[in-house]
Design a protein around this motif. Structure first.
Motif, PDB file in Angstrom:
ATOM      1  N   LEU A   1      -2.857   0.323  -4.196  1.00  0.00           N
ATOM      2  CA  LEU A   1      -2.819  -0.995  -3.558  1.00  0.00           C
ATOM      3  C   LEU A   1      -2.148  -1.933  -4.546  1.00  0.00           C
ATOM      4  O   LEU A   1      -2.769  -2.397  -5.506  1.00  0.00           O
ATOM      5  CB  LEU A   1      -4.227  -1.478  -3.215  1.00  0.00           C
ATOM      6  N   GLY A   2      -0.867  -2.184  -4.334  1.00  0.00           N
ATOM      7  CA  GLY A   2      -0.105  -2.916  -5.344  1.00  0.00           C
ATOM      8  C   GLY A   2      -0.033  -2.082  -6.609  1.00  0.00           C
ATOM      9  O   GLY A   2       0.416  -0.942  -6.593  1.00  0.00           O
TER      10      GLY A   2
ATOM     11  N   LEU B   1       0.850  -1.197   0.000  1.00  0.00           N
ATOM     12  CA  LEU B   1       0.000   0.000   0.000  1.00  0.00           C
ATOM     13  C   LEU B   1       0.881   1.242   0.000  1.00  0.00           C
ATOM     14  O   LEU B   1       1.841   1.326   0.761  1.00  0.00           O
ATOM     15  CB  LEU B   1      -0.908   0.021   1.229  1.00  0.00           C
ATOM     16  N   ARG B   2       0.542   2.182  -0.871  1.00  0.00           N
ATOM     17  CA  ARG B   2       1.281   3.435  -0.917  1.00  0.00           C
ATOM     18  C   ARG B   2       0.292   4.594  -0.948  1.00  0.00           C
ATOM     19  O   ARG B   2      -0.548   4.685  -1.841  1.00  0.00           O
ATOM     20  CB  ARG B   2       2.191   3.483  -2.145  1.00  0.00           C
TER      21      ARG B   2
ATOM     22  N   ILE C   1       2.976   0.707   3.388  1.00  0.00           N
ATOM     23  CA  ILE C   1       2.908  -0.511   4.199  1.00  0.00           C
ATOM     24  C   ILE C   1       3.349  -1.691   3.353  1.00  0.00           C
ATOM     25  O   ILE C   1       2.884  -1.868   2.214  1.00  0.00           O
ATOM     26  CB  ILE C   1       1.478  -0.739   4.729  1.00  0.00           C
ATOM     27  N   ALA C   2       4.229  -2.515   3.902  1.00  0.00           N
ATOM     28  CA  ALA C   2       4.705  -3.721   3.226  1.00  0.00           C
ATOM     29  C   ALA C   2       3.875  -4.916   3.675  1.00  0.00           C
ATOM     30  O   ALA C   2       3.204  -4.866   4.708  1.00  0.00           O
ATOM     31  CB  ALA C   2       6.182  -3.954   3.560  1.00  0.00           C
ATOM     32  N   PRO C   3       3.875  -6.018   2.935  1.00  0.00           N
ATOM     33  CA  PRO C   3       3.159  -7.230   3.358  1.00  0.00           C
ATOM     34  C   PRO C   3       3.646  -7.699   4.725  1.00  0.00           C
ATOM     35  O   PRO C   3       4.844  -7.732   5.004  1.00  0.00           O
ATOM     36  CB  PRO C   3       3.512  -8.251   2.265  1.00  0.00           C
ATOM     37  N   GLY C   4       2.698  -8.029   5.612  1.00  0.00           N
ATOM     38  CA  GLY C   4       3.046  -8.506   6.948  1.00  0.00           C
ATOM     39  C   GLY C   4       3.435  -7.419   7.917  1.00  0.00           C
ATOM     40  O   GLY C   4       3.851  -7.703   9.040  1.00  0.00           O
ATOM     41  N   GLU C   5       3.303  -6.164   7.519  1.00  0.00           N
ATOM     42  CA  GLU C   5       3.683  -5.042   8.396  1.00  0.00           C
ATOM     43  C   GLU C   5       2.467  -4.522   9.154  1.00  0.00           C
ATOM     44  O   GLU C   5       1.378  -4.397   8.595  1.00  0.00           O
ATOM     45  CB  GLU C   5       4.297  -3.918   7.565  1.00  0.00           C
ATOM     46  N   ILE C   6       2.655  -4.221  10.432  1.00  0.00           N
ATOM     47  CA  ILE C   6       1.616  -3.578  11.239  1.00  0.00           C
ATOM     48  C   ILE C   6       2.022  -2.116  11.417  1.00  0.00           C
ATOM     49  O   ILE C   6       3.051  -1.817  12.033  1.00  0.00           O
ATOM     50  CB  ILE C   6       1.460  -4.264  12.600  1.00  0.00           C
ATOM     51  N   HIS C   7       1.216  -1.232  10.844  1.00  0.00           N
ATOM     52  CA  HIS C   7       1.522   0.206  10.872  1.00  0.00           C
ATOM     53  C   HIS C   7       0.544   0.891  11.816  1.00  0.00           C
ATOM     54  O   HIS C   7      -0.668   0.891  11.586  1.00  0.00           O
ATOM     55  CB  HIS C   7       1.407   0.803   9.469  1.00  0.00           C
ATOM     56  N   GLY C   8       1.063   1.461  12.913  1.00  0.00           N
ATOM     57  CA  GLY C   8       0.216   2.143  13.876  1.00  0.00           C
ATOM     58  C   GLY C   8      -0.065   3.572  13.462  1.00  0.00           C
ATOM     59  O   GLY C   8       0.829   4.291  13.006  1.00  0.00           O
ATOM     60  N   LEU C   9      -1.334   3.987  13.615  1.00  0.00           N
ATOM     61  CA  LEU C   9      -1.753   5.358  13.313  1.00  0.00           C
ATOM     62  C   LEU C   9      -2.303   5.940  14.607  1.00  0.00           C
ATOM     63  O   LEU C   9      -3.357   5.511  15.091  1.00  0.00           O
ATOM     64  CB  LEU C   9      -2.822   5.338  12.224  1.00  0.00           C
ATOM     65  N   VAL C  10      -1.571   6.871  15.224  1.00  0.00           N
ATOM     66  CA  VAL C  10      -1.949   7.386  16.535  1.00  0.00           C
ATOM     67  C   VAL C  10      -2.142   8.889  16.483  1.00  0.00           C
ATOM     68  O   VAL C  10      -1.637   9.579  15.593  1.00  0.00           O
ATOM     69  CB  VAL C  10      -0.896   7.031  17.610  1.00  0.00           C
TER      70      VAL C  10
END
Length: 564
Positions: free
Chosen positions: A68-69, A2-3, A28-37
């Motif tokens: 997305l891709g 995702l970009r 976000i890369a595959p398998g990545e958990i990106h926190g949005l705070v």
């Protein structure tokens, strides 16, 4: 995978466009958990809604690229976007109870979602649904699929929602506050599940939350937002361990520590206009609260309280066994002190609060208020003094405040109900002064609840409770839905009010870090029974019960060494 580049989201109004998100970028890369705070109103949920194509009308994307891709999400027509939602991008909402259809069995909801995106036989869809529930950790999934959402606990419902999000093997899942209303034990299970799905299935996650402890525990990368703008972004250890921006540092300072007790909560500068502390303004309201002998602090005592609810009758020959919600509960609350009540969902915390306020009748046992017997439930008349002297601040102020009434009408209700102020002009003046006492602007009196933020509504709920001139204030999860900065403001306010007026407070929460800062004494509940009770610092420093130790170990905390 995702970009997002230079995303700008606007909402038209009669006064011109309001920019909710401005020049936002993340990847976000595959398998990545990106926190949005960020604080409430920072634009976190708006970013998620823009990515999945669920922006509320008349909001629109004014600028930016969403990829997305190799798929340009902004170039999709509404039919293509509809086909992509749920298939390649899924969403987990904050409240699983409202995300699931209460009239449909779990099996029907899962199978319906699978068949909407997959051209497979219904039997194969059912088998996939069973496998998904088992993967989510739901035992005996084949039979549990026949249940309705209300027959699951909050944590189990959240697992079902995650299964719904996963049933089409999406590339990206947007989780919007998935653990906000969960206790630490269930929260830990849900977070472990998200981490496992990211590692094994390589699903990318956008984790939207105001709980920085959760981000520290699970996220690989994090983006800090404020007023719709990106403040700071990068690896979690870098952003939270060595923050560069002053606001990020202030946000970190507002998180209550678990390993020590502090005197006050630090509040980020340039807040939303709420005062950092309450008393000091509203002199007339303060004098009015202090006058009269009823404002002297009183204690509360429970002796062997048991609450039972009728069981479910399966046939006319079957005598159901009652469900014991509280089992032989005994403890004393000292006058002018704060008693913390902690435990998992279903431990009996809210049942205890409702028993004290007379909303539930105990099956056995007794209660005293200031040494005088306190009738329970139906035996407590509407005109009993305790109806006025024991007041409650509920978890969700939006539900507890009448949305059809102005704030002035809501605040004046206890004044005329208990015959405290008979003149309407005097009532209005006192309500305005009480708003000032809790750090609200006086012109709020002519507005409606929906015109305020969550923190402001909770301040109004506190003001309403104080206008009854209580001696006992019961706070049932008053900050669970608030971000850390607004939580810090409200907790400072409660500390000030408790000290200024000698209130006796029962503070119910699943957030152990908050309870340590607020409580003088603590009662730990599990399955309706007391596991441990004692002085706050003693329980936190040297817990005796294994269950207390477990709760402390599951509470998300900031790591001292980010290299680990």
């Amino acid at each position: 995978m995702l970009r997002v580049e230079h995303l700008t989201v606007k909402f038209p109004s009669r006064f011109g466009d309001v920019t909710a998100v401005e020049d936002m970028s993340l990847s976000i890369a595959p398998g990545e958990i990106h926190g949005l705070v960020g604080e409430s109103g920072a634009g976190k949920s708006t970013v998620g809604a823009a990515i999945i194509g669920l922006l509320q009308q008349p909001g629109y994307i004014a600028n930016g690229d969403l990829m997305l891709g190799d798929t340009d999400l902004r170039a999709l027509d509404r039919f293509e976007a509809h086909a992509l939602r749920g298939k390649r991008i899924s969403m987990i909402f904050q409240d699983p109870q409202t995300s699931l259809n209460p009239l449909m069995k779990i099996e029907d909801q899962l199978v319906e979602t699978i068949l909407a995106h997959e051209d497979i036989p219904s039997n194969d869809a059912k088998k996939r649904a069973i496998d998904l529930l088992e993967e989510m950790g739901i035992e005996d999934a084949a039979s549990r699929m026949q249940a309705y959402p209300h027959q699951f606990s909050g944590g189990m419902r959240q697992r079902v929602v995650i299964a719904l999000a996963l049933c089409t093997n999406p590339e990206l899942i947007i989780a919007d506050e998935p653990t906000t209303a969960l206790d630490v034990a269930v929260q830990s299970q849900v977070l472990d599940l998200i981490r496992r799905l990211a590692d094994i299935r390589k699903v990318g996650f956008i984790l939207i939350t105001h709980d920085i402890g959760v981000i520290a525990q699970i996220a690989d990368t994090v983006t800090v937002m404020r007023y719709g703008k990106l403040i700071e972004s990068g690896a979690t250890a870098q952003v939270l361990g060595h923050p560069k921006h002053a606001y990020t540092k202030q946000l970190m300072d507002a998180v209550p520590p678990l390993d020590r007790k502090i005197t006050r909560f630090r509040v980020p500068e340039e807040d939303d206009g709420l005062a950092a502390s309450g008393p000091g303004k509203g002199d007339a309201a303060e004098a009015w609260l202090l006058e009269g002998v009823r404002q002297q602090a009183v204690g509360l005592s429970l002796q062997n309280i048991t609450v039972e609810f009728p069981g479910t009758r399966t046939s006319i020959w079957h005598k159901p066994k009652p469900f014991v919600a509280l089992d032989d509960i005994s403890f004393d609350v000292q006058p002018g002190s704060v008693m913390g009540i902690v435990g998992e969902s279903g431990s009996g915390k809210s049942t205890l609060a409702k028993t004290l306020t007379g909303l539930i009748t105990p099956s056995s046992g007794g209660m005293t208020l200031g040494g005088s017997p306190l009738p329970g439930g139906k035996t407590r008349s509407r005109h009993h003094p305790s109806r006025q002297l024991i007041q409650m601040v509920f978890q969700d102020p939006f539900s507890s405040l009448n949305s059809r009434h102005r704030i002035g009408t809501i605040l004046a209700e206890p004044l005329w109900l208990y015959g405290l102020v008979n003149d309407s002009d005097e009532r209005r003046d006192l309500c305005i002064d009480m708003l000032s006492l809790v750090g609200m602007d006086p012109d709020a009196i002519d507005k409606y609840p929906h015109q305020f933020s969550g923190g402001q509504r909770q301040r109004i709920a506190v003001a309403r409770a104080l206008l009854a001139r209580p001696t006992i204030l019961i706070c049932d999860e008053p900050t669970s839905a608030l971000d850390v900065s607004i939580q810090a403001q409200l907790l400072n306010l409660l500390k000030d009010l408790q000290a200024a007026f000698g209130l006796t407070v029962l503070f119910i929460s699943h957030n152990l870090s908050v309870v340590r800062q607020m409580a003088d004494d603590i009662v730990v509940l599990r399955n309706g029974r007391i596991q441990e009770k004692g002085a706050s610092e003693q329980v936190f420093e040297t817990p005796e019960a294994d269950y207390t130790k477990k709760l402390l170990s599951l509470t998300p905390v900031m790591p001292h060494d980010w290299s680990l």
